[in-house]
Scaffold this active site. Structure first.
Site, PDB file in Angstrom:
ATOM      1  N   CYS A   1      57.742  47.985  16.400  1.00 56.66           N
ATOM      2  CA  CYS A   1      57.267  46.764  15.744  1.00 56.66           C
ATOM      3  C   CYS A   1      58.386  46.047  14.991  1.00 56.66           C
ATOM      4  CB  CYS A   1      56.128  47.129  14.801  1.00 56.66           C
ATOM      5  SG  CYS A   1      55.572  45.776  13.786  1.00 56.66           S
TER       6      CYS A   1
ATOM      7  N   GLY B   1      51.113  38.898  30.727  1.00 55.16           N
ATOM      8  CA  GLY B   1      50.396  39.404  29.553  1.00 55.16           C
ATOM      9  C   GLY B   1      51.001  38.778  28.302  1.00 55.16           C
TER      10      GLY B   1
ATOM     11  N   ILE C   1      53.177  39.792  26.031  1.00 50.34           N
ATOM     12  CA  ILE C   1      54.622  39.878  25.798  1.00 50.34           C
ATOM     13  C   ILE C   1      55.364  38.951  26.763  1.00 50.34           C
ATOM     14  CG2 ILE C   1      56.633  41.417  25.909  1.00 50.34           C
ATOM     15  CD1 ILE C   1      54.828  43.652  24.811  1.00 50.34           C
TER      16      ILE C   1
ATOM     17  N   GLU D   1      52.751  36.808  38.381  1.00 53.12           N
ATOM     18  CA  GLU D   1      51.632  37.610  37.861  1.00 53.12           C
ATOM     19  C   GLU D   1      50.777  38.063  39.042  1.00 53.12           C
ATOM     20  OE1 GLU D   1      50.238  38.949  34.928  1.00 53.12           O
ATOM     21  OE2 GLU D   1      48.734  39.562  36.406  1.00 53.12           O
TER      22      GLU D   1
ATOM     23  N   HIS E   1      41.029  20.562   1.339  1.00 54.15           N
ATOM     24  CA  HIS E   1      41.302  19.464   2.261  1.00 54.15           C
ATOM     25  C   HIS E   1      42.688  18.897   1.965  1.00 54.15           C
ATOM     26  CE1 HIS E   1      40.620  16.065   4.885  1.00 54.15           C
ATOM     27  NE2 HIS E   1      41.092  15.262   3.916  1.00 54.15           N
TER      28      HIS E   1
END
Ligand SMILES: Cc1cc2nc3c(=O)[nH]c(=O)nc-3n(C[C@H](O)[C@H](O)[C@H](O)COP(=O)(O)OP(=O)(O)OC[C@H]3O[C@@H](n4cnc5c(N)ncnc54)[C@H](O)[C@@H]3O)c2cc1C
Length: 487
Positions: A47, A188, A190, A209, A463
């Protein structure tokens, strides 16, 4: 046991310092357990070092370069030059800051840090081998172990990650010059995130793909704006093909792709695509066809820990494996392979070991694709809710009706909320559009708290913000949205 070896012991041994393992270790430290964290490469795991953080850093930088160069409508005329080596240096600086932080946090929470590769000797002992000549190994016994060894990219036949023009995501995130052309194998999350990064940096990108659309598993209405934006960026798609080999072509390579046996989107009958093989010339090829668990290098059989047929370690709702004192968390414990899912499981494992009544709950687990625009989901989709026996009511708000979205120049997409028709409980949500990754948190909280559409609609939102779109989607489900027509 090696002759002459001294075995040291720990209450809790955590193997792997990714977001699942280091979080488990810190939580165990907070709970006053004696904890040792073994890591073979770098604190923060995939990660922080090669995944979420580096990819998001390059997404931000490539967005900035692209937006600055395409804001003539706003009166901005710029032609940014990209120095990828500098960009990667900056990204590495962000990574170093975070990995250093993980190490400090572990130490501050009393976690013993051990560098090396752990393998099981039996169900109460691991051997930790230290890298480097003459570094040797040591034996470590444990009362409890938490396996958090993560996952690695899947290689496909004939595309060896050791060959220079063939890249996995980790190598793609460390390039020091922008390739002129790139074939991405796999659409996908990644593959799609990195395809967008390189397209925005000026690379000619073609995505191959094997299925018939991008981002398998996501609803068509969420994928449509992403596919459209990718096409606008010049990304080309070849659906229904699998990459079979590549050849050196001199200055470039030639990637060959064969027609795939393509499963129908609904998971129904397979149909053969009638097409010739494709040949695509490019400077590099990025293979992003998925990730597999790192469970085969641990000698799990010595401890009696079982995996499924894909190599994921089987666990129960308390992160426990089939061996009472051994737990598994994060990517190695199965889908969804996401950092926050691993961290949650890591905390649960530590708490269970400390005797707390913790359990894993995937009900409000968000998932985000950081494409342009972003996709974010949490809870159930409409069809999942119906399959689960709910009568549903749905509210939707398009970003083109949001003042704030228009002021950012990003108004594709929508917020969609799925609720139970009888009581109005929020069951799930999906968002495609600007800052979807941030907006989804409110809806995760709504599910976690058992909030109703009324609760979300009655919450005053600032807002002008994108978050008003969440409130408007809830109002739309109730039939009284102000800024869009109610169904
Ligand atoms: C390009 C990319 C982008 C991503 N983007 C996102 C995102 O935006 N959001 C998201 O949620 N997820 C994302 N992910 C997925 C995320 O990185 C993983 O889900 C997460 O890292 C899994 O955490 P983990 O702790 O289970 O494993 P890892 O992070 O893989 O860590 C496992 C650690 O264990 C160590 N290890 C392995 N075997 C041993 C051993 N025998 N002894 C000692 N140490 C060992 C490894 O060196 C590693 O440091 C991305 C992944 C990639 C590749």
């Amino acid at each position: 046991m090696v002759v002459g070896d001294v075995t040291t012991g720990t209450d809790v041994l955590v193997i792997g310092a990714g977001p699942a393992g280091y979080v488990a270790a810190i939580r165990a430290g907070q709970l006053d357990l004696d904890v040792t964290l073994v890591e073979k490469e770098a604190y923060g795991g995939t990660c922080l070092n090669h995944g979420c953080i580096p990819s998001k850093a390059l997404i931000t930088a490539s967005d900035l370069a692209h937006e600055a160069g395409s804001a003539e409508e706003m009166g901005i005329h710029a032609d940014p030059a990209v120095d990828l080596a500098k960009m990667v240096d900056w990204k590495d600086g962000v990574v170093d800051q975070l990995t250093g932080g993980v190490e400090k946090l572990c130490k501050a929470n009393g976690v013993n840090l051990l560098e090396g590769t752990a393998t099981f000797e039996d169900d109460q002992t691991v051997r930790v081998s230290h890298s480097g000549e003459g570094q040797g190994s040591e034996s470590l016994s444990f009362e409890h172990a938490i396996v958090a060894t993560g996952s690695r990219p899947i290689e496909i036949p004939n595309f060896d990650f050791g060959d220079d023009p063939v890249l996995n995501s980790r190598q793609a995130l460390a390039l020091d010059s922008v390739p002129d052309s790139l074939v991405v194998v796999g659409a996908g999350y990644i593959g799609m995130e990195l395809a967008s990064v390189f397209a925005k940096l000026g690379t000619d990108v073609t995505v191959i793909e094997m299925l018939d659309s991008i981002l398998p598993g996501y609803d068509d209405d969420l994928k449509r704006p992403v596919k459209q934006r990718a096409t606008d960026l010049g990304i080309e798609f070849e659906f229904g093909y699998t990459a079979s080999e590549w050849h050196d072509n001199g200055d470039t390579i030639r990637v060959v792709a064969d027609p795939a046996e393509q499963a129908a989107a609904d998971g129904g009958q397979a149909e053969a695509v009638e097409a010739e093989s494709l040949e695509l010339d490019a400077e590099k090829v990025l293979v992003a066809v998925g990730r597999e668990p790192v469970s085969d290098t641990l000698a799990l059989e010595s401890a009696g820990v079982e995996t499924d047929d894909r190599g994921f370690i089987d666990t129960d709702s308390r992160a426990r494996t089939n061996v009472e004192q051994i737990f598994a968390v994060g990517d190695v414990a199965g889908e969804p392979m996401l950092a926050h899912k691993g961290s949650m499981e890591g905390q649960v494992a530590a708490e269970v070991i400390a005797g707390e009544p913790a359990a894993i709950d995937y009900q409000a687990m968000p998932a985000v694709v950081f494409t342009d625009p972003e996709i974010a989901t949490v809870g159930m989709t409409e069809s999942e809710a119906e399959d689960a026996g709910f009568e549903t009511t749905v509210g939707k708000f398009p970003f083109r009706a949001s003042g704030r979205a228009l002021t950012t120049g990003e108004s594709d997409g929508f917020v969609k909320i799925v609720a139970d028709d009888a009581e109005g409980y929020v069951l799930g949500a999906s968002i495609v559009g600007p800052e979807a990754s941030e907006l989804i948190a409110e809806l995760g909280l709504a599910i976690e708290l058992g909030a109703t559409l009324e609760d979300v609609a009655a919450t005053v939102h600032t807002h002008p913000t994108l978050s008003e779109s969440v409130m408007e989607a809830a109002e739309n489900a109730l039939g009284h949205a102000i800024h869009t027509l109610n169904r």
